[in-house]
Design a protein around this motif. Sequence first.
Motif: not given
Length: 125
Positions: A26-41, A91-102
């Motif tokens: 997309g072209r509106t990336f700045s409209n999203y707050a972004m985050g990183w999460f992780r899940r360890a075993p 050590t974990a699986v790291y995931s990124c995510a996008a949220a409304f409300g930047p």
Amino acid sequence: QVQLVESGGGLVQPGGSLRLSCAASGRTFSNYAMGWFRRAPRKEREFVAAITGSGDETYVAGSVKGRFTIPRDNAQNTVYLQMNSLKPQDTAVYSCAAAFGPERPKLLINDYYYWGQGTQVTVSS
């Protein structure tokens, strides 16, 4: 509609560094707050870091504060997780995510609407 694809995971020794990338459609990336999460075993998914849409404010979890940063490059539609001084417990699986409300960093899993599939980070000798 946003698609997120993580990359940059792998095996690294304790004390080493790794940079994860999350590329968004997309072209509106700045409209999203972004985050990183992780899940360890055998653990629940946990918050790691978040950044506002413009990149003017970040929030980093206490467990990684001083070691991880979360820059973004809106011209490249990419958010990064720079990980330094890595520990085995990272050590974990790291995931990124996008949220409304930047305007503010988002700290909760339920704040996020779009998710990537994750990339494995293993910190081991």
